[in-house]
Design a protein around this motif. Structure first.
Motif, PDB file in Angstrom:
ATOM      1  N   GLY A   1       0.802  -1.215   0.000  1.00 59.15           N
ATOM      2  CA  GLY A   1       0.000   0.000   0.000  1.00 59.15           C
ATOM      3  C   GLY A   1       0.837   1.268   0.000  1.00 59.15           C
ATOM      4  O   GLY A   1       0.326   2.355   0.184  1.00 59.15           O
ATOM      5  N   CYS A   2       2.140   1.116  -0.196  1.00 65.18           N
ATOM      6  CA  CYS A   2       3.062   2.258  -0.196  1.00 65.18           C
ATOM      7  C   CYS A   2       3.053   2.940  -1.561  1.00 65.18           C
ATOM      8  O   CYS A   2       2.467   2.441  -2.511  1.00 65.18           O
ATOM      9  CB  CYS A   2       4.475   1.767   0.122  1.00 65.18           C
ATOM     10  SG  CYS A   2       4.556   0.717   1.590  1.00 65.18           S
ATOM     11  N   THR A   3       3.720   4.091  -1.657  1.00 62.05           N
ATOM     12  CA  THR A   3       3.894   4.732  -2.952  1.00 62.05           C
ATOM     13  C   THR A   3       4.622   3.743  -3.860  1.00 62.05           C
ATOM     14  O   THR A   3       5.592   3.110  -3.446  1.00 62.05           O
ATOM     15  CB  THR A   3       4.724   6.022  -2.804  1.00 62.05           C
ATOM     16  OG1 THR A   3       4.081   6.878  -1.848  1.00 62.05           O
ATOM     17  CG2 THR A   3       4.854   6.746  -4.135  1.00 62.05           C
ATOM     18  N   GLU A   4       4.154   3.587  -5.078  1.00 60.77           N
ATOM     19  CA  GLU A   4       4.726   2.607  -5.999  1.00 60.77           C
ATOM     20  C   GLU A   4       6.170   2.945  -6.347  1.00 60.77           C
ATOM     21  O   GLU A   4       6.547   4.113  -6.428  1.00 60.77           O
ATOM     22  CB  GLU A   4       3.906   2.533  -7.280  1.00 60.77           C
ATOM     23  CG  GLU A   4       2.529   1.940  -7.096  1.00 60.77           C
ATOM     24  CD  GLU A   4       1.786   1.835  -8.412  1.00 60.77           C
ATOM     25  OE1 GLU A   4       2.412   1.524  -9.442  1.00 60.77           O
ATOM     26  OE2 GLU A   4       0.578   2.080  -8.405  1.00 60.77           O
ATOM     27  N   SER A   5       6.960   1.901  -6.621  1.00 67.35           N
ATOM     28  CA  SER A   5       8.358   2.055  -7.026  1.00 67.35           C
ATOM     29  C   SER A   5       8.469   2.832  -8.329  1.00 67.35           C
ATOM     30  O   SER A   5       7.526   2.932  -9.100  1.00 67.35           O
ATOM     31  CB  SER A   5       9.007   0.681  -7.231  1.00 67.35           C
ATOM     32  OG  SER A   5       9.133   0.001  -6.018  1.00 67.35           O
ATOM     33  N   GLY A   6       9.666   3.348  -8.555  1.00 73.14           N
ATOM     34  CA  GLY A   6       9.984   3.997  -9.820  1.00 73.14           C
ATOM     35  C   GLY A   6       9.451   5.401  -9.944  1.00 73.14           C
ATOM     36  O   GLY A   6       9.503   6.204  -9.017  1.00 73.14           O
ATOM     37  N   GLU A   7       8.886   5.698 -11.093  1.00 73.07           N
ATOM     38  CA  GLU A   7       8.464   7.062 -11.418  1.00 73.07           C
ATOM     39  C   GLU A   7       7.442   7.636 -10.446  1.00 73.07           C
ATOM     40  O   GLU A   7       7.522   8.817 -10.119  1.00 73.07           O
ATOM     41  CB  GLU A   7       7.927   7.115 -12.848  1.00 73.07           C
ATOM     42  CG  GLU A   7       7.648   8.520 -13.344  1.00 73.07           C
ATOM     43  CD  GLU A   7       8.836   9.476 -13.216  1.00 73.07           C
ATOM     44  OE1 GLU A   7       8.617  10.650 -12.845  1.00 73.07           O
ATOM     45  OE2 GLU A   7       9.980   9.048 -13.463  1.00 73.07           O
ATOM     46  N   PRO A   8       6.474   6.851  -9.929  1.00 70.09           N
ATOM     47  CA  PRO A   8       5.549   7.441  -8.945  1.00 70.09           C
ATOM     48  C   PRO A   8       6.273   8.006  -7.704  1.00 70.09           C
ATOM     49  O   PRO A   8       5.889   9.062  -7.204  1.00 70.09           O
ATOM     50  CB  PRO A   8       4.620   6.281  -8.564  1.00 70.09           C
ATOM     51  CG  PRO A   8       4.618   5.415  -9.790  1.00 70.09           C
ATOM     52  CD  PRO A   8       6.042   5.493 -10.303  1.00 70.09           C
ATOM     53  N   MET A   9       7.310   7.313  -7.235  1.00 68.60           N
ATOM     54  CA  MET A   9       8.069   7.829  -6.094  1.00 68.60           C
ATOM     55  C   MET A   9       8.812   9.094  -6.465  1.00 68.60           C
ATOM     56  O   MET A   9       8.819  10.064  -5.698  1.00 68.60           O
ATOM     57  CB  MET A   9       9.072   6.772  -5.588  1.00 68.60           C
ATOM     58  CG  MET A   9       8.465   5.705  -4.721  1.00 68.60           C
ATOM     59  SD  MET A   9       9.672   4.447  -4.234  1.00 68.60           S
ATOM     60  CE  MET A   9      10.925   5.403  -3.393  1.00 68.60           C
ATOM     61  N   ILE A  10       9.452   9.088  -7.629  1.00 64.80           N
ATOM     62  CA  ILE A  10      10.227  10.257  -8.060  1.00 64.80           C
ATOM     63  C   ILE A  10       9.286  11.441  -8.317  1.00 64.80           C
ATOM     64  O   ILE A  10       9.585  12.577  -7.936  1.00 64.80           O
ATOM     65  CB  ILE A  10      11.075   9.916  -9.299  1.00 64.80           C
ATOM     66  CG1 ILE A  10      12.171   8.901  -8.894  1.00 64.80           C
ATOM     67  CG2 ILE A  10      11.698  11.165  -9.906  1.00 64.80           C
ATOM     68  CD1 ILE A  10      12.944   8.300 -10.036  1.00 64.80           C
ATOM     69  N   SER A  11       8.123  11.177  -8.907  1.00 67.93           N
ATOM     70  CA  SER A  11       7.141  12.242  -9.156  1.00 67.93           C
ATOM     71  C   SER A  11       6.591  12.835  -7.861  1.00 67.93           C
ATOM     72  O   SER A  11       6.137  13.977  -7.840  1.00 67.93           O
ATOM     73  CB  SER A  11       5.978  11.716  -9.986  1.00 67.93           C
ATOM     74  OG  SER A  11       6.435  11.363 -11.279  1.00 67.93           O
ATOM     75  N   ALA A  12       6.628  12.050  -6.791  1.00 69.29           N
ATOM     76  CA  ALA A  12       6.130  12.528  -5.488  1.00 69.29           C
ATOM     77  C   ALA A  12       7.183  13.395  -4.781  1.00 69.29           C
ATOM     78  O   ALA A  12       6.989  13.790  -3.635  1.00 69.29           O
ATOM     79  CB  ALA A  12       5.724  11.355  -4.612  1.00 69.29           C
ATOM     80  N   CYS A  13       8.289  13.671  -5.473  1.00 68.94           N
ATOM     81  CA  CYS A  13       9.343  14.558  -4.959  1.00 68.94           C
ATOM     82  C   CYS A  13       9.378  15.791  -5.865  1.00 68.94           C
ATOM     83  O   CYS A  13       9.785  15.723  -7.022  1.00 68.94           O
ATOM     84  CB  CYS A  13      10.708  13.866  -4.976  1.00 68.94           C
ATOM     85  SG  CYS A  13      10.813  12.401  -3.947  1.00 68.94           S
ATOM     86  N   GLU A  14       8.901  16.922  -5.346  1.00 69.03           N
ATOM     87  CA  GLU A  14       8.835  18.151  -6.146  1.00 69.03           C
ATOM     88  C   GLU A  14       9.640  19.250  -5.520  1.00 69.03           C
ATOM     89  O   GLU A  14       9.742  19.365  -4.341  1.00 69.03           O
ATOM     90  CB  GLU A  14       7.376  18.581  -6.282  1.00 69.03           C
ATOM     91  CG  GLU A  14       6.530  17.550  -6.963  1.00 69.03           C
ATOM     92  CD  GLU A  14       5.069  17.967  -7.022  1.00 69.03           C
ATOM     93  OE1 GLU A  14       4.638  18.851  -6.268  1.00 69.03           O
ATOM     94  OE2 GLU A  14       4.371  17.403  -7.870  1.00 69.03           O
TER      95      GLU A  14
END
Length: 112
Positions: free
Chosen positions: A99-112
């Motif tokens: 149930g965590c933030t998905e690996s890869g691009e979703p995690m990176i996109s959640a960093c702004e």
């Protein structure tokens, strides 16, 4: 008396705080002169109680923790790892699901 002693001894071996979530950050550096590559690592473990929010490489990352209602609930454990490349880019973003933030691009996109 024996029961109190047994409880006291048992409490010494039980953790006072149960950690369910971790964030592991790897920072890479490339030296031009002398030529070599180095990296450093930091891992933080904590009891989930709110979304995971931290600043790194000039960005604020907001990831899901495993605490209810933010993630899967019940401390299932959100374990994250991310690398800061020498360019400052965030790479190699992984999570373990639950149930965590998905690996890869979703995690990176959640960093702004």
């Amino acid at each position: 008396m024996m029961r109190k002693l047994t409880l006291a001894i048992a409490s010494m071996f039980l953790p006072a705080t149960v950690f369910a979530d971790t964030v592991h950050i790897i920072t890479q550096a490339e030296f031009v002169t002398p030529s070599r590559s180095e990296s450093s690592e930091i891992s933080i473990a904590f009891t989930p109680s709110a979304p995971i929010s931290f600043k790194v490489a000039g960005k604020t990352c907001n990831w899901v923790s495993s605490s209810d209602p933010y993630g899967s609930g019940g401390g299932a454990g959100c374990n994250y790892s991310i690398t800061i490349a020498p360019s400052g880019d965030l790479t190699d973003a992984t999570s373990n699901g639950n149930g965590c933030t998905e690996s890869g691009e979703p995690m990176i996109s959640a960093c702004e």
